[in-house]
Write an enzyme that holds these catalytic residues in place. Structure first.
Site, PDB file in Angstrom:
ATOM      1  N   HIS A 190      34.781 -70.161 -13.985  1.00  0.00           N
ATOM      2  CA  HIS A 190      35.403 -71.116 -13.077  1.00  0.00           C
ATOM      3  C   HIS A 190      34.906 -72.519 -13.408  1.00  0.00           C
ATOM      4  CE1 HIS A 190      36.847 -72.930  -9.356  1.00  0.00           C
ATOM      5  NE2 HIS A 190      37.633 -71.866  -9.246  1.00  0.00           N
TER       6      HIS A 190
ATOM      7  N   ASP B 239      40.294 -64.158  -8.702  1.00  0.00           N
ATOM      8  CA  ASP B 239      41.340 -63.315  -9.271  1.00  0.00           C
ATOM      9  C   ASP B 239      40.843 -61.949  -9.729  1.00  0.00           C
ATOM     10  OD1 ASP B 239      43.523 -64.996  -8.913  1.00  0.00           O
ATOM     11  OD2 ASP B 239      43.049 -66.170 -10.689  1.00  0.00           O
TER      12      ASP B 239
HETATM   13  C1  SDX Z   1      41.782 -69.839 -10.369  1.00  0.00           C
HETATM   14  O1  SDX Z   1      40.212 -74.466 -10.010  1.00  0.00           O
HETATM   15  C2  SDX Z   1      40.328 -73.645  -9.062  1.00  0.00           C
HETATM   16  O2  SDX Z   1      39.796 -73.842  -8.011  1.00  0.00           O
HETATM   17  C3  SDX Z   1      41.189 -72.441  -9.373  1.00  0.00           C
HETATM   18  C4  SDX Z   1      41.180 -71.275  -8.366  1.00  0.00           C
HETATM   19  C5  SDX Z   1      41.871 -71.646  -7.052  1.00  0.00           C
HETATM   20  O3  SDX Z   1      41.586 -71.021  -6.026  1.00  0.00           O
HETATM   21  O4  SDX Z   1      42.750 -72.521  -7.076  1.00  0.00           O
HETATM   22  O5  SDX Z   1      39.851 -70.842  -8.081  1.00  0.00           O
HETATM   23  C6  SDX Z   1      42.002 -70.072  -8.907  1.00  0.00           C
HETATM   24  O6  SDX Z   1      42.503 -70.413 -11.152  1.00  0.00           O
HETATM   25  C7  SDX Z   1      40.654 -68.927 -10.824  1.00  0.00           C
HETATM   26  C8  SDX Z   1      40.509 -68.879 -12.346  1.00  0.00           C
HETATM   27  C9  SDX Z   1      41.414 -67.816 -12.954  1.00  0.00           C
HETATM   28  N1  SDX Z   1      41.406 -67.803 -14.380  1.00  0.00           N
HETATM   29  C10 SDX Z   1      40.821 -66.829 -15.123  1.00  0.00           C
HETATM   30  O7  SDX Z   1      40.222 -65.886 -14.607  1.00  0.00           O
HETATM   31  C11 SDX Z   1      41.020 -66.959 -16.602  1.00  0.00           C
HETATM   32  C12 SDX Z   1      39.690 -66.731 -17.318  1.00  0.00           C
HETATM   33  N2  SDX Z   1      38.812 -67.833 -17.027  1.00  0.00           N
HETATM   34  C13 SDX Z   1      38.831 -68.957 -17.837  1.00  0.00           C
HETATM   35  O8  SDX Z   1      39.768 -69.168 -18.827  1.00  0.00           O
HETATM   36  C14 SDX Z   1      37.986 -70.174 -17.459  1.00  0.00           C
HETATM   37  O9  SDX Z   1      36.760 -69.746 -16.998  1.00  0.00           O
HETATM   38  C15 SDX Z   1      38.642 -71.163 -16.498  1.00  0.00           C
HETATM   39  C16 SDX Z   1      40.010 -71.626 -16.982  1.00  0.00           C
HETATM   40  C17 SDX Z   1      38.788 -70.564 -15.110  1.00  0.00           C
HETATM   41  C18 SDX Z   1      37.726 -72.411 -16.404  1.00  0.00           C
HETATM   42  O10 SDX Z   1      37.701 -73.009 -17.614  1.00  0.00           O
HETATM   43  P1  SDX Z   1      36.850 -74.285 -18.060  1.00  0.00           P
HETATM   44  O11 SDX Z   1      36.086 -74.851 -16.941  1.00  0.00           O
HETATM   45  O12 SDX Z   1      37.784 -75.207 -18.788  1.00  0.00           O
HETATM   46  O13 SDX Z   1      35.827 -73.654 -19.075  1.00  0.00           O
HETATM   47  P2  SDX Z   1      36.054 -73.424 -20.619  1.00  0.00           P
HETATM   48  O14 SDX Z   1      37.274 -72.646 -20.857  1.00  0.00           O
HETATM   49  O15 SDX Z   1      35.949 -74.765 -21.311  1.00  0.00           O
HETATM   50  O16 SDX Z   1      34.795 -72.548 -20.991  1.00  0.00           O
HETATM   51  C19 SDX Z   1      33.463 -73.060 -21.043  1.00  0.00           C
HETATM   52  C20 SDX Z   1      32.631 -72.032 -21.770  1.00  0.00           C
HETATM   53  C21 SDX Z   1      33.226 -71.662 -23.140  1.00  0.00           C
HETATM   54  O17 SDX Z   1      32.161 -71.227 -23.947  1.00  0.00           O
HETATM   55  P3  SDX Z   1      31.547 -72.238 -25.072  1.00  0.00           P
HETATM   56  O18 SDX Z   1      32.695 -72.628 -25.972  1.00  0.00           O
HETATM   57  O19 SDX Z   1      30.988 -73.406 -24.313  1.00  0.00           O
HETATM   58  O20 SDX Z   1      30.512 -71.410 -25.758  1.00  0.00           O
HETATM   59  O21 SDX Z   1      32.592 -70.799 -21.036  1.00  0.00           O
HETATM   60  C22 SDX Z   1      33.252 -69.766 -21.785  1.00  0.00           C
HETATM   61  C23 SDX Z   1      34.097 -70.482 -22.837  1.00  0.00           C
HETATM   62  O22 SDX Z   1      34.344 -69.663 -23.929  1.00  0.00           O
HETATM   63  N3  SDX Z   1      34.126 -69.046 -20.835  1.00  0.00           N
HETATM   64  C24 SDX Z   1      34.446 -67.758 -20.920  1.00  0.00           C
HETATM   65  C25 SDX Z   1      35.278 -67.506 -19.829  1.00  0.00           C
HETATM   66  N4  SDX Z   1      35.422 -68.621 -19.102  1.00  0.00           N
HETATM   67  C26 SDX Z   1      34.719 -69.558 -19.729  1.00  0.00           C
HETATM   68  N5  SDX Z   1      34.144 -66.817 -21.815  1.00  0.00           N
HETATM   69  C27 SDX Z   1      34.661 -65.593 -21.607  1.00  0.00           C
HETATM   70  N6  SDX Z   1      35.464 -65.284 -20.564  1.00  0.00           N
HETATM   71  C28 SDX Z   1      35.776 -66.214 -19.672  1.00  0.00           C
HETATM   72  N7  SDX Z   1      36.575 -65.904 -18.640  1.00  0.00           N
END
Ligand code: SDX
Length: 378
Positions: free
Chosen positions: A261, A315
């Site tokens: 998140h 989620d």
């Molecule tokens: C919702 O914003 C809100 O409030 C949203 C929400 C709401 O109520 O409105 O809470 C609802 O959208 C929940 C999120 C649902 N999405 C997912 O479950 C999809 C999987 N999660 C991600 O793609 C991710 O965590 C996000 C999109 C939710 C957040 O992304 P960020 O803040 O842009 O983080 P990032 O993608 O830049 O990741 C940062 C690091 C990376 O590693 P490094 O490159 O730094 O080594 O964290 C890692 C990422 O690879 N990472 C994950 C991961 N999420 C982040 N690695 C594996 N699995 C994951 N899910």
């Protein structure tokens, strides 16, 4: 504008002042209008919470009665909207059907008076009342059935389950569904809310505001993740495969759905409540083999990625609750939208109170002052 100010995804950049909800991402704390989500989940209802979000205070008994009454009697949708939806392809995603139908409401309620509190209230009532009816109607019509009319005797959550399944729901199921709606109602400056606010800032109509937010919510990085979680659990197949799945994702930098998140660096408090709700349903209606996989997956993700602040988000467990309620997977995100309409409307109203059109800037990275080559020379 200096390049140093640029943050991809506007990470950490405030885009508005708001008094609607508060998140402490380090402590896993969420409050709507200052009230903890745990309290609201336990003691409030979705409609009472919606009122709180939109008008800033808990309603008095008579205010709540009037609000519930108005919503109850605006649940029906015009037959022209139903007929329009009948023409949608059955294979289309219900989120797309919802976005189109929400936008179509603007055709029927075209008067716009954004500075009139009665207009605002009517739009709030209409959208909260009709969006669930449209989701349920599309579900029945894509199966070739006529939609079921809303039942005036049932409250908000029970009526939705009734319209979906064509029978009155079990009391616990309706209660759990109502709590799910409360949990999803609002979450500060998330992508779909930001989308709603940008649209609202142009002073367009509220139906366009909600339609744009629905479009944004559908993506797999946002609300669409709840559907992908179920597909992922299906693909993993059994708890023993969870470790290899996580390790493969980490190695290949693949996102594990339902985890991570932008704001929370601990487990999302809503995920904790949803997990508890899932267990209540399992106790009454029997377990779900996907739950064992989910538990093992969560344990391994915490082990491998917890140090990076990656934990279960809202989620992750919501789909398991909806599955137990007999709801098809591709309705999970439309259900998220039904709930989030409350938050979007609260932000719409707040935006109108001190509006300035959103018009950020950019860092231009293209060429300048190029010669035009005539078509005949290309
Ligand atoms: C919702 O914003 C809100 O409030 C949203 C929400 C709401 O109520 O409105 O809470 C609802 O959208 C929940 C999120 C649902 N999405 C997912 O479950 C999809 C999987 N999660 C991600 O793609 C991710 O965590 C996000 C999109 C939710 C957040 O992304 P960020 O803040 O842009 O983080 P990032 O993608 O830049 O990741 C940062 C690091 C990376 O590693 P490094 O490159 O730094 O080594 O964290 C890692 C990422 O690879 N990472 C994950 C991961 N999420 C982040 N690695 C594996 N699995 C994951 N899910």
């Amino acid at each position: 504008m200096s390049v140093e100010l640029y943050r991809p995804g506007l990470e950490g950049i405030p885009a508005a002042k708001s008094s609607i909800s508060f998140i402490d991402g380090k402590q896993g704390l969420l409050e709507y209008r200052g009230i903890r989500i745990e309290k609201l989940a336990e003691q409030s209802s979705f409609l009472e919470t919606s009122y709180l979000l939109i008008w800033g205070e808990l309603p008095s008994q008579s205010e709540l009665r009037a609000f519930e009454h108005d919503i109850r009697y605006h649940r029906r949708i015009k037959y022209r909207i139903r007929d329009m939806m009948k023409c949608f392809p059955e294979s289309g995603h219900p989120m797309d059907a919802l976005q189109a139908s929400a936008a179509a409401l603007g055709l029927f309620y075209s008067r716009r008076a954004l500075d009139d509190p009665t207009y605002i209230r009517n739009a709030v009532v209409r959208l909260l009342a009709k969006i669930p009816t449209m989701v349920a109607a599309f579900q029945l019509m894509r199966k070739g059935n006529d939609p079921v009319q809303p039942c005036d005797d049932l409250d908000y959550a029970a009526n939705f389950l009734y319209m979906l399944n064509e029978r009155e729901p079990d009391e616990l199921a309706a209660h759990v569904f109502d709590v799910c709606l409360t949990l999803h109602a609002e979450h500060s400056m998330n992508a779909s809310t930001f989308s709603a606010m940008v649209t609202a800032s142009t002073l367009t109509d509220p139906y366009a505001v909600i339609a744009s937010a629905v479009g944004t919510l559908g993506g797999p990085l946002h609300g669409g993740a709840n559907e992908e979680v179920i597909e992922m659990l299906e693909q993993i197949g059994s708890p023993e495969n969870a470790e290899a799945y996580v390790d493969d994702c980490v190695k290949n930098k693949k996102k594990i759905m339902g985890f991570g998140h932008r704001v929370y660096k601990v487990k999302d408090p809503r995920a904790t409540i949803l997990q508890d709700l899932a267990e209540k349903l399992f106790a009454k209606f029997g377990g779900d083999r996907y739950y064992e996989i989910a538990l093992e997956l969560e344990r391994i993700v915490e082990d491998r990625l917890g140090s990076k602040g990656i934990y279960a988000n809202v989620d992750f467990y919501s789909g398991l609750v909806y599955r137990k309620l007999g709801i098809p997977t591709d309705l999970f995100t439309p259900i998220f939208a039904i709930a989030r309409v409350a938050g979007w409307l609260a932000h719409w109203k707040e935006q109108l109170e001190e509006n300035r059109i959103f018009r950020p800037t950019q860092i231009y990275s293209g060429q300048r002052d190029r010669a035009y080559t005539p078509l005949s020379e290309r």
